[in-house]
Design an enzyme around this catalytic site. Sequence first.
Site, PDB file in Angstrom:
ATOM      1  N   TYR A 226      -5.311  29.355 -38.689  1.00 14.82           N
ATOM      2  CA  TYR A 226      -4.857  28.340 -37.725  1.00 14.82           C
ATOM      3  C   TYR A 226      -3.632  28.806 -36.924  1.00 14.82           C
ATOM      4  O   TYR A 226      -3.594  28.703 -35.695  1.00 14.82           O
ATOM      5  CB  TYR A 226      -4.541  27.059 -38.497  1.00 14.82           C
TER       6      TYR A 226
ATOM      7  N   GLU B 275      -7.002  14.624 -43.058  1.00 14.61           N
ATOM      8  CA  GLU B 275      -5.776  13.863 -42.851  1.00 14.61           C
ATOM      9  C   GLU B 275      -4.542  14.645 -43.322  1.00 14.61           C
ATOM     10  O   GLU B 275      -4.623  15.481 -44.191  1.00 14.61           O
ATOM     11  CB  GLU B 275      -5.849  12.503 -43.558  1.00 14.61           C
ATOM     12  N   LYS B 276      -3.413  14.319 -42.709  1.00 14.31           N
ATOM     13  CA  LYS B 276      -2.146  14.968 -43.075  1.00 14.31           C
ATOM     14  C   LYS B 276      -1.348  14.043 -43.983  1.00 14.31           C
ATOM     15  O   LYS B 276      -1.691  12.871 -44.180  1.00 14.31           O
ATOM     16  CB  LYS B 276      -1.369  15.292 -41.810  1.00 14.31           C
TER      17      LYS B 276
ATOM     18  N   ALA C 160       3.930  24.231 -35.196  1.00 14.50           N
ATOM     19  CA  ALA C 160       4.958  24.868 -36.027  1.00 14.50           C
ATOM     20  C   ALA C 160       4.340  25.871 -37.000  1.00 14.50           C
ATOM     21  O   ALA C 160       5.065  26.664 -37.597  1.00 14.50           O
ATOM     22  CB  ALA C 160       5.731  23.800 -36.794  1.00 14.50           C
ATOM     23  N   CYS C 161       2.998  25.849 -37.123  1.00 15.13           N
ATOM     24  CA  CYS C 161       2.316  26.835 -37.989  1.00 15.13           C
ATOM     25  C   CYS C 161       2.375  28.246 -37.413  1.00 15.13           C
ATOM     26  O   CYS C 161       1.926  29.188 -38.052  1.00 15.13           O
ATOM     27  CB  CYS C 161       0.871  26.424 -38.246  1.00 15.13           C
TER      28      CYS C 161
ATOM     29  N   GLY D  40      -6.947  20.153 -39.104  1.00 16.41           N
ATOM     30  CA  GLY D  40      -6.678  19.070 -40.037  1.00 16.41           C
ATOM     31  C   GLY D  40      -5.409  19.398 -40.811  1.00 16.41           C
ATOM     32  O   GLY D  40      -4.662  20.295 -40.419  1.00 16.41           O
TER      33      GLY D  40
ATOM     34  N   ASN E 179       4.247  18.456 -37.335  1.00 13.61           N
ATOM     35  CA  ASN E 179       3.656  17.297 -38.036  1.00 13.61           C
ATOM     36  C   ASN E 179       3.768  15.962 -37.293  1.00 13.61           C
ATOM     37  O   ASN E 179       4.760  15.257 -37.418  1.00 13.61           O
ATOM     38  CB  ASN E 179       4.313  17.105 -39.405  1.00 13.61           C
TER      39      ASN E 179
ATOM     40  N   GLN F  31       8.528  20.190 -51.766  1.00 13.26           N
ATOM     41  CA  GLN F  31       8.396  20.850 -50.465  1.00 13.26           C
ATOM     42  C   GLN F  31       8.879  19.895 -49.369  1.00 13.26           C
ATOM     43  O   GLN F  31       8.676  18.686 -49.461  1.00 13.26           O
ATOM     44  CB  GLN F  31       6.951  21.335 -50.227  1.00 13.26           C
ATOM     45  N   THR F  32       9.526  20.450 -48.365  1.00  9.69           N
ATOM     46  CA  THR F  32      10.142  19.607 -47.319  1.00  9.69           C
ATOM     47  C   THR F  32       9.471  19.831 -45.955  1.00  9.69           C
ATOM     48  O   THR F  32       8.968  20.907 -45.674  1.00  9.69           O
ATOM     49  CB  THR F  32      11.649  19.908 -47.174  1.00  9.69           C
TER      50      THR F  32
HETATM   51  P1  NAD Z   1      -7.423  15.724 -33.873  1.00 11.11           P
HETATM   52  O1  NAD Z   1      -8.300  16.501 -34.795  1.00 11.11           O
HETATM   53  O2  NAD Z   1      -7.307  14.261 -34.076  1.00 11.11           O
HETATM   54  O3  NAD Z   1      -7.852  15.993 -32.357  1.00 11.11           O
HETATM   55  C1  NAD Z   1      -8.437  17.196 -31.918  1.00 11.11           C
HETATM   56  C2  NAD Z   1      -9.716  16.821 -31.200  1.00 11.11           C
HETATM   57  O4  NAD Z   1     -10.317  18.017 -30.689  1.00 11.11           O
HETATM   58  C3  NAD Z   1     -10.755  16.181 -32.142  1.00 11.11           C
HETATM   59  O5  NAD Z   1     -11.089  14.882 -31.697  1.00 11.11           O
HETATM   60  C4  NAD Z   1     -11.933  17.125 -32.080  1.00 11.11           C
HETATM   61  O6  NAD Z   1     -13.198  16.486 -32.144  1.00 11.11           O
HETATM   62  C5  NAD Z   1     -11.714  17.817 -30.753  1.00 11.11           C
HETATM   63  N1  NAD Z   1     -12.442  19.096 -30.680  1.00 11.11           N
HETATM   64  C6  NAD Z   1     -12.554  20.043 -31.649  1.00 11.11           C
HETATM   65  N2  NAD Z   1     -13.345  21.032 -31.234  1.00 11.11           N
HETATM   66  C7  NAD Z   1     -13.741  20.706 -29.964  1.00 11.11           C
HETATM   67  C8  NAD Z   1     -14.587  21.330 -29.018  1.00 11.11           C
HETATM   68  N3  NAD Z   1     -15.193  22.500 -29.285  1.00 11.11           N
HETATM   69  N4  NAD Z   1     -14.786  20.718 -27.828  1.00 11.11           N
HETATM   70  C9  NAD Z   1     -14.201  19.511 -27.554  1.00 11.11           C
HETATM   71  N5  NAD Z   1     -13.384  18.885 -28.424  1.00 11.11           N
HETATM   72  C10 NAD Z   1     -13.157  19.469 -29.609  1.00 11.11           C
HETATM   73  O7  NAD Z   1      -5.993  16.420 -33.936  1.00 11.11           O
HETATM   74  P2  NAD Z   1      -4.603  15.988 -33.289  1.00 11.11           P
HETATM   75  O8  NAD Z   1      -3.695  15.692 -34.404  1.00 11.11           O
HETATM   76  O9  NAD Z   1      -4.811  14.980 -32.214  1.00 11.11           O
HETATM   77  O10 NAD Z   1      -4.152  17.372 -32.652  1.00 11.11           O
HETATM   78  C11 NAD Z   1      -4.253  17.660 -31.249  1.00 11.11           C
HETATM   79  C12 NAD Z   1      -3.728  19.066 -30.987  1.00 11.11           C
HETATM   80  O11 NAD Z   1      -2.383  19.175 -31.450  1.00 11.11           O
HETATM   81  C13 NAD Z   1      -4.509  20.171 -31.712  1.00 11.11           C
HETATM   82  O12 NAD Z   1      -4.557  21.309 -30.896  1.00 11.11           O
HETATM   83  C14 NAD Z   1      -3.654  20.464 -32.920  1.00 11.11           C
HETATM   84  O13 NAD Z   1      -3.848  21.766 -33.413  1.00 11.11           O
HETATM   85  C15 NAD Z   1      -2.264  20.270 -32.342  1.00 11.11           C
HETATM   86  N6  NAD Z   1      -1.259  19.967 -33.386  1.00 11.11           N
HETATM   87  C16 NAD Z   1      -1.314  18.789 -34.055  1.00 11.11           C
HETATM   88  C17 NAD Z   1      -0.363  18.525 -35.038  1.00 11.11           C
HETATM   89  C18 NAD Z   1      -0.386  17.239 -35.826  1.00 11.11           C
HETATM   90  O14 NAD Z   1       0.466  17.073 -36.712  1.00 11.11           O
HETATM   91  N7  NAD Z   1      -1.282  16.309 -35.562  1.00 11.11           N
HETATM   92  C19 NAD Z   1       0.626  19.466 -35.342  1.00 11.11           C
HETATM   93  C20 NAD Z   1       0.633  20.667 -34.626  1.00 11.11           C
HETATM   94  C21 NAD Z   1      -0.299  20.906 -33.627  1.00 11.11           C
END
Ligand code: NAD
Length: 322
Positions: A147, A189-190, A117-118, A77, A176, A218-219
């Site tokens: 994370y 939420e972000k 990016a984390c 999240g 992001n 913060q940027t």
């Molecule tokens: P999201 O939380 O909407 O989607 C992730 C999904 O994974 C969720 O629907 C969740 O229910 C599912 N999930 C979690 N644990 C699970 C499990 N054990 N088995 C099956 N499903 C599982 O997040 P997102 O924004 O769609 O992110 C998708 C990927 O991108 C993630 O790996 C996240 O870390 C990465 N990411 C996202 C962002 C961003 O800004 N959204 C940035 C960097 C990386």
Amino acid sequence: MKKALVAGGGGFIGGHLVESLLGDGFEVRSVDIKPLAEWYQVHDHVENIVSDLGEKEACIAAADGVDVVYNLAADMGGMGFIENNRALCMLSVLINTHLLMAAKDADVSQYFYASSACVYAAGKQTDPNVTALKEADAYPAMPEDGYGWEKLFSERMCRHYYEDFGLETRSGRYHNVYGPNGTWTGGREKAPAAISRKIAEAKLSGNHTIDVWGDGLQTRSFMYIDDCVYGTKALLNSDFREPLNIGSAELISINGLVDLVAEIAGITVERVHDLSAPQGVRGRNSDNTLINDVLGWEPSTTLRDGMERTYAWVYDQVVATR
Ligand code: NAD
């Protein structure tokens, strides 16, 4: 017809990716731990499966008969979630570990891992006037606690699955991502969705005072979902095997983002800064030199265009729940 597995297909990015892969002519299997009713998008003509990909047996079933795996499943999240749930974030290591094992055994030909990016070293993100982060800046390692360590470890595991077993793995470091059909309330939420919600509520209620996490100086950069999906597929289909930034290089402060969304909404807002709230690093941007070299492309949807579409969608959600 090729078959793709989207792990985390009930989530924000996964839902958009499934739609895009259907458009490309893929047969798609989408797997998520959430009940189907909670998926952001449920597409027709897709094998939608609810299962826990932290379990090895579930990964074996999910990878069976597929050509391509996109691993977007993670317990994650915004800063409010990841700063307070480090163990949960690290447990996502089980998903990528079991999915890599299953993909290898199922002779999957391509595997994408959604990194972040984390992973970047904290010491390089202490100034809002940032120097954009190059891929090499992840080492020496000091990523986001919990994370970010999981993401960095899983990137390396993908790398070794190529080196040791020949599985074609790719790691995209998302910066992001935002857009419609994602988390907009509830604590995960972000910033773009949270700010859109607060401003939509201000507009509808007439109370134009909103709280902002931190001093707002913060940027960050924010990437629109369409660019994310395009970059994900392009990286997977490239011959580049190192982790690659997939992010926008359009830098903005959180205060600037609030001003932009308020302008889109057609209101002025008064900010109350919550200095005790989680804020993450002080400044972060994506250096896109390498992605331009590798893909001849970089995310280019302007923040204004993307936020207009995102705000409109969040506004509709707020109205629907009032
Ligand atoms: P999201 O939380 O909407 O989607 C992730 C999904 O994974 C969720 O629907 C969740 O229910 C599912 N999930 C979690 N644990 C699970 C499990 N054990 N088995 C099956 N499903 C599982 O997040 P997102 O924004 O769609 O992110 C998708 C990927 O991108 C993630 O790996 C996240 O870390 C990465 N990411 C996202 C962002 C961003 O800004 N959204 C940035 C960097 C990386």
